[in-house]
Design an enzyme around this catalytic site. Structure first.
Site, PDB file in Angstrom:
ATOM      1  NE  ARG A  84      -2.453   1.010   3.518  1.00 46.49           N
ATOM      2  CZ  ARG A  84      -3.160   0.621   4.853  1.00 46.49           C
ATOM      3  NH1 ARG A  84      -4.507   0.144   4.625  1.00 46.49           N
ATOM      4  NH2 ARG A  84      -2.715   0.811   5.719  1.00 46.49           N
ATOM      5  CE  LYS A 187      -2.206   4.814   7.284  1.00 50.16           C
ATOM      6  NZ  LYS A 187      -3.247   5.157   8.115  1.00 50.16           N
ATOM      7  CD  GLU A 223     -11.921   5.247   4.731  1.00 54.01           C
ATOM      8  OE1 GLU A 223     -11.387   4.612   5.716  1.00 54.01           O
ATOM      9  OE2 GLU A 223     -10.951   6.107   4.137  1.00 54.01           O
TER      10      GLU A 223
HETATM   11  N1  PLP Z   1      -9.289   4.196   6.557  1.00 53.68           N
HETATM   12  C1  PLP Z   1      -8.374   5.089   6.851  1.00 53.68           C
HETATM   13  C2  PLP Z   1      -8.535   6.503   6.639  1.00 53.68           C
HETATM   14  C3  PLP Z   1      -7.121   4.720   7.892  1.00 53.68           C
HETATM   15  O1  PLP Z   1      -6.385   5.836   8.104  1.00 53.68           O
HETATM   16  C4  PLP Z   1      -7.032   3.422   8.146  1.00 53.68           C
HETATM   17  C5  PLP Z   1      -5.669   3.100   9.128  1.00 53.68           C
HETATM   18  O2  PLP Z   1      -4.801   2.802   8.620  1.00 53.68           O
HETATM   19  C6  PLP Z   1      -7.675   2.583   7.950  1.00 53.68           C
HETATM   20  C7  PLP Z   1      -8.892   3.029   7.031  1.00 53.68           C
HETATM   21  C8  PLP Z   1      -7.604   1.189   8.231  1.00 53.68           C
HETATM   22  O3  PLP Z   1      -6.553   0.569   7.492  1.00 53.68           O
HETATM   23  P1  PLP Z   1      -5.952  -0.809   7.908  1.00 53.68           P
HETATM   24  O4  PLP Z   1      -6.914  -1.771   8.490  1.00 53.68           O
HETATM   25  O5  PLP Z   1      -4.987  -1.048   6.971  1.00 53.68           O
HETATM   26  O6  PLP Z   1      -4.974  -0.173   9.262  1.00 53.68           O
HETATM   27  C1  COI Z   2      -3.728   2.964  11.632  1.00 51.90           C
HETATM   28  O1  COI Z   2      -4.740   2.492  11.980  1.00 51.90           O
HETATM   29  O2  COI Z   2      -2.620   2.634  11.729  1.00 51.90           O
HETATM   30  C2  COI Z   2      -3.741   4.577  11.156  1.00 51.90           C
HETATM   31  O3  COI Z   2      -2.995   4.841  10.499  1.00 51.90           O
HETATM   32  C3  COI Z   2      -4.909   5.418  11.656  1.00 51.90           C
HETATM   33  C4  COI Z   2      -4.348   6.599  12.399  1.00 51.90           C
HETATM   34  C5  COI Z   2      -5.353   7.805  12.100  1.00 51.90           C
HETATM   35  C6  COI Z   2      -4.001   6.329  13.740  1.00 51.90           C
END
Ligand code: PLP
Ligand code: COI
Length: 346
Positions: A84, A187, A223
């Site tokens: 990612r 991200k 989201e």
């Molecule tokens: N959506 C957003 C905007 C996020 O910052 C995160 C965190 O990383 C997620 C979703 C969840 O992603 P992940 O499950 O890969 O941590």
């Molecule tokens: C995560 O879940 O790792 C993220 O990067 C979200 C962050 C806003 C804490």
């Protein structure tokens, strides 16, 4: 694995930065990555015209490291984060961090901070925050030539205060975090600055966070600021929004697999209209930091929609998902899919 731990109350940590022994830094210059350096310095020198500060060439990742039941130190699906990060880098015209460098950096920085890996059973984890920034000085808008990739680590507890307890979410219709053809699916650091308005709107109104709708029609759920949204429909289906402005969550992807393959539930990723709210029996927000946090109540257009048990307790399906995911991460049930990457502690 037995090694000495820092003198910390691991069971009562919140989600905040804490100084540890070291972070790691790799510089990309003249088209090549260097060998990386561990340092205990928490600051780094930056040119006043660096592209990361002026033009937002800054991306990051988030993953967690745990001590499992048998004493191994493991990272949950780190290669998915590396992939990612490459997607984010491509979208922002940045250098790519290879899988080899990403994993090497992870191994080195975790080893350098091993006493901060929360012990099995503490409920805490070592949060891993990889960060990539453009560092070349440019005053015209163009990509940097040089980059800095860093990983900081810090021991953390739950992201949402109180841990696995239902939270209240506010649907906003006059704020967007990302546009359909924008950067919401990567991200980019700026997405989180864009989300601060929503966060404070939520706090002012006594909610935990906001749920964004699609920026074009304001009809479909996107989201939350820091996590994906999932709904358990009244027929038991695991439903999560498909949208070009949602970050593809590794937690959500893992939970869908668990729901479908381990529990035999129907799962779907599709446009989810906010009007379907009356058809939700349970809901949750999921992500690395949030794990899966039950959503007990959603306010939309001044009406409060209470989900399972009037929002007082977590619903059975969200609980089942949470428990299975955490058990896999802690090595309490067999990791049949190779989601855990063992980090050799030296
Ligand atoms: N959506 C957003 C905007 C996020 O910052 C995160 C965190 O990383 C997620 C979703 C969840 O992603 P992940 O499950 O890969 O941590
Ligand atoms: C995560 O879940 O790792 C993220 O990067 C979200 C962050 C806003 C804490």
């Amino acid at each position: 694995m037995s090694f000495k731990r820092a003198d910390l109350d691991f069971a009562n940590l919140d989600f905040s930065y804490r100084k540890v022994n070291a972070n790691i830094r790799y510089y990309y210059r003249n088209g090549k990555w260097d060998g990386g350096t561990l340092t205990n310095e928490e600051y780094f020198p930056l040119h006043i015209a660096a592209t990361c500060v002026h033009y937002g060439q800054a991306i990051f990742e988030g993953l967690k490291v745990y001590e499992t039941k048998n004493g191994d130190v493991v990272a949950f699906r780190p290669v998915e984060n590396q992939k990612r990060m490459v997607k984010s880098a491509e979208k922002l015209f940045m250098a790519r961090v290879t899988e080899e460098i990403f994993l090497e950096a992870l191994d080195r920085v975790v080893n350098a901070n091993k006493e901060f890996v929360p012990p099995y059973g503490s409920g805490a984890s070592l949060y891993i925050r990889p960060l990539l920034i453009g560092i070349s000085p440019h005053i015209g808008v163009k990509p940097s030539e040089d980059y800095l990739f860093m990983i900081l680590v810090t021991p953390v507890g739950p992201y949402f205060k109180g841990g696995f307890k239902p939270v209240k979410m506010l649907v906003v219709e006059d704020l967007d975090r990302a546009a359909p053809f924008g950067l919401g699916d990567v991200k980019a650091a700026g997405n989180y600055a864009a989300g601060l308005r929503g966060y404070f709107r939520a706090k002012e109104n006594n909610f935990t966070d906001v749920i964004y709708l699609d920026a074009k029609e304001r009809k479909y759920i996107d989201e939350s600021g820091p996590a994906n949204f999932i709904a358990i429909m009244k027929d038991g289906t695991y439903t999560t929004p498909q949208s070009s402005s949602v970050l593809p969550s590794i937690t959500n992807m893992s939970l869908r697999t668990i729901a479908k393959d381990d529990f035999g539930w129907k799962t779907e990723q599709r446009s989810v209209a906010i009007d379907e709210i009356t058809n939700f029996s349970e809901a949750g927000c999921c992500g690395t930091a949030a794990v899966i946090t039950p959503v007990g109540e959603i306010r939309y257009r001044d009406k409060d929609y209470k989900l399972f048990d009037q929002g007082r307790t977590a619903g059975p399906k969200v609980t089942q998902l949470y428990e299975r995911l955490v058990k896999i991460q802690l090595g309490e049930v067999e990791d049949t899919r190779g989601w855990l990457r063992k980090i050799e502690i030296k």
